[in-house]
Write an enzyme that holds these catalytic residues in place. Structure first.
Site, short mmCIF file in Angstrom:
data_model
loop_
_atom_site.label_atom_id
_atom_site.label_comp_id
_atom_site.label_asym_id
_atom_site.label_seq_id
_atom_site.Cartn_x
_atom_site.Cartn_y
_atom_site.Cartn_z
N SER A 146 0.86 -1.19 0.00
CA SER A 146 0.00 0.00 0.00
C SER A 146 0.89 1.23 0.00
O SER A 146 2.00 1.19 0.58
CB SER A 146 -0.88 0.03 1.25
OG SER A 146 -1.54 1.29 1.36
N TYR A 159 -1.81 -0.73 10.44
CA TYR A 159 -2.03 -1.39 9.14
C TYR A 159 -0.90 -0.96 8.19
O TYR A 159 -0.29 -1.80 7.51
CB TYR A 159 -3.41 -0.97 8.60
CG TYR A 159 -3.65 -1.22 7.14
CD1 TYR A 159 -4.16 -2.44 6.68
CD2 TYR A 159 -3.39 -0.23 6.18
CE1 TYR A 159 -4.41 -2.66 5.33
CE2 TYR A 159 -3.63 -0.44 4.83
CZ TYR A 159 -4.13 -1.66 4.41
OH TYR A 159 -4.37 -1.87 3.08
N LYS A 163 2.18 -2.86 6.02
CA LYS A 163 2.38 -2.69 4.57
C LYS A 163 3.82 -2.25 4.26
O LYS A 163 4.39 -2.61 3.22
CB LYS A 163 1.36 -1.69 4.01
CG LYS A 163 -0.07 -2.23 4.04
CD LYS A 163 -0.21 -3.51 3.23
CE LYS A 163 -1.64 -3.98 3.12
NZ LYS A 163 -1.77 -5.19 2.28
N1 LIG Z 1 -8.72 -0.78 -1.26
C1 LIG Z 1 -7.69 0.01 -1.04
O1 LIG Z 1 -7.80 1.24 -1.02
C2 LIG Z 1 -6.32 -0.60 -0.82
C3 LIG Z 1 -5.22 0.26 -0.82
C4 LIG Z 1 -3.96 -0.26 -0.62
C5 LIG Z 1 -3.80 -1.61 -0.44
N2 LIG Z 1 -4.88 -2.43 -0.44
C6 LIG Z 1 -4.65 -3.86 -0.25
O2 LIG Z 1 -5.22 -4.58 -1.31
C7 LIG Z 1 -5.50 -5.91 -0.89
C8 LIG Z 1 -6.91 -6.29 -1.28
O3 LIG Z 1 -7.82 -5.46 -0.57
P1 LIG Z 1 -9.22 -4.98 -1.16
O4 LIG Z 1 -9.23 -3.51 -1.04
O5 LIG Z 1 -9.49 -5.61 -2.45
O6 LIG Z 1 -10.18 -5.53 -0.01
P2 LIG Z 1 -11.56 -6.35 -0.04
O7 LIG Z 1 -12.39 -5.93 -1.17
O8 LIG Z 1 -12.08 -6.24 1.35
O9 LIG Z 1 -11.07 -7.85 -0.32
C9 LIG Z 1 -10.28 -8.54 0.62
C10 LIG Z 1 -10.14 -9.98 0.17
O10 LIG Z 1 -9.31 -10.66 1.11
C11 LIG Z 1 -10.03 -11.79 1.64
N3 LIG Z 1 -9.61 -11.98 3.02
C12 LIG Z 1 -9.73 -11.13 4.06
N4 LIG Z 1 -9.22 -11.68 5.16
C13 LIG Z 1 -8.77 -12.90 4.80
C14 LIG Z 1 -8.15 -13.97 5.50
N5 LIG Z 1 -7.90 -13.88 6.81
N6 LIG Z 1 -7.82 -15.09 4.82
C15 LIG Z 1 -8.08 -15.20 3.50
N7 LIG Z 1 -8.68 -14.23 2.78
C16 LIG Z 1 -9.01 -13.10 3.43
C17 LIG Z 1 -11.51 -11.42 1.48
O11 LIG Z 1 -12.36 -12.54 1.39
P3 LIG Z 1 -13.07 -13.24 2.67
O12 LIG Z 1 -13.56 -12.12 3.54
O13 LIG Z 1 -14.14 -14.09 2.09
O14 LIG Z 1 -11.99 -14.06 3.30
C18 LIG Z 1 -11.47 -10.71 0.13
O15 LIG Z 1 -11.44 -11.65 -0.91
C19 LIG Z 1 -5.25 -5.93 0.63
O16 LIG Z 1 -3.97 -6.45 0.88
C20 LIG Z 1 -5.28 -4.46 0.99
O17 LIG Z 1 -4.57 -4.20 2.16
C21 LIG Z 1 -6.14 -1.96 -0.64
#
Ligand SMILES: NC(=O)c1ccc[n+]([C@@H]2O[C@H](COP(=O)([O-])OP(=O)(O)OC[C@H]3O[C@@H](n4cnc5c(N)ncnc54)[C@H](OP(=O)(O)O)[C@@H]3O)[C@@H](O)[C@H]2O)c1
Length: 255
Positions: A146, A159, A163
């Site tokens: 991130s 968090y 990252k």
């Molecule tokens: N969105 C942003 O602005 C942003 C920015 C920077 C970085 N990121 C990073 O991008 C990545 C994806 O995030 P996202 O924004 O796409 O979030 P999201 O839409 O909430 O998706 C998260 C995914 O991770 C799975 N997950 C959560 N906890 C888990 C666990 N303990 N074991 C296995 N699977 C798990 C969830 O499925 P289940 O709940 O069914 O397990 C879901 O498929 C993350 O690493 C996040 O930190 C996101």
């Protein structure tokens, strides 16, 4: 230049929605077999059905696993190898943020959960994929970090510390697994997903205006970068973190 991902096998954690789902979709569109993992099997089955319909030639396997559970992780890696003969691409994408607030009020239970899912899971899944397949077969790993791992932000400091660790783990694994496996990361800015909803939904217009590129990220913006890093397109890159953030971290400090 082609990505060379046709017929390769990619395992994506957190593939049921958001960024992980978009990455799995983009890799399947490149002709890769995809192994979808996250905690809930039903959500994965829905994504798998969509991908099979859109890409009848791509192999799709849905296998639930909590990324922090060593046995479930091993079973998922094993299932991928049994189904497709090996793993060429690992996308360590699953992430969580169980705490919002100042770090001085953070409790150990939520700190440990954040480390388990965002940080140690990357070590665990990389180790499993390496030992079970990649050490022999080669391949590429893409970790989702991130921009928060590079700057300070209110409310999500811990968090972001995990990252920052992802960025360093990426460098360390790049050295330890070279030249057999390339390891790179993506540092997304604010992307419109469920995880970040509380950050963007109330202020989308104002945040968009403050970004040089004038809009928040979509999961597909990150998926394009993941395909590039997973493919032959990045064959001379390892240990790097690619920032995909609409320009957020190059904004002038004083507007
Ligand atoms: N969105 C942003 O602005 C942003 C920015 C920077 C970085 N990121 C990073 O991008 C990545 C994806 O995030 P996202 O924004 O796409 O979030 P999201 O839409 O909430 O998706 C998260 C995914 O991770 C799975 N997950 C959560 N906890 C888990 C666990 N303990 N074991 C296995 N699977 C798990 C969830 O499925 P289940 O709940 O069914 O397990 C879901 O498929 C993350 O690493 C996040 O930190 C996101």
């Amino acid at each position: 230049m082609r990505t060379g991902l046709q017929g390769k096998t990619a395992l994506i954690t957190g593939a049921s929605r958001g960024i992980g789902r978009a990455i799995a979709t983009a890799l399947a569109a490149e002709g890769a077999n995809v192994v979808l993992s996250s905690r809930r099997q039903e959500s994965l089955d829905e994504v798998a059905a969509e991908l099979r319909a859109a890409h009848p030639d791509a192999g799709v396997l849905a296998k639930a696993a909590h990324v922090g559970d060593a046995d479930q992780a091993a079973a998922c890696v094993e299932a991928a190898v049994e189904e497709f003969g090996g793993i060429d691409v690992l996308v360590n994408n699953a992430g969580t943020n169980p705490y919002f607030g100042p770090m001085v009020d953070l409790d150990l239970a939520r700190a440990e959960k954040t480390v388990q899912v965002n940080q140690f899971a990357i070590v665990q899944w990389t180790s499993l994929a390496w030992k079970r397949s990649m050490a022999e077969r080669g391949g590429a790993i893409v970790n989702i970090a991130s921009v928060g791992g590079m700057v300070t932000e209110h409310g999500i400091g811990y968090y972001n510390a995990t990252k920052a660790a992802v960025i360093h783990l990426t460098r360390q694994f790049a050295v330890e697994l070279a030249p057999v496996v390339r390891v790179n990361a993506i540092a997304p800015g604010l992307v419109k997903t469920q995880l970040a909803r509380a950050l963007w939904e109330p202020n989308e217009e104002a945040i968009s205006k403050a970004l040089p590129l004038g809009r928040l990220g979509e999961p597909e913006d990150i998926a394009h970068a993941a395909v590039f890093l997973a493919g032959d397109t990045a064959s001379w890159m390892t240990g790097q973190t690619l920032v995909v953030d609409g320009g957020s971290i190059v904004r002038p400090a004083i507007a």
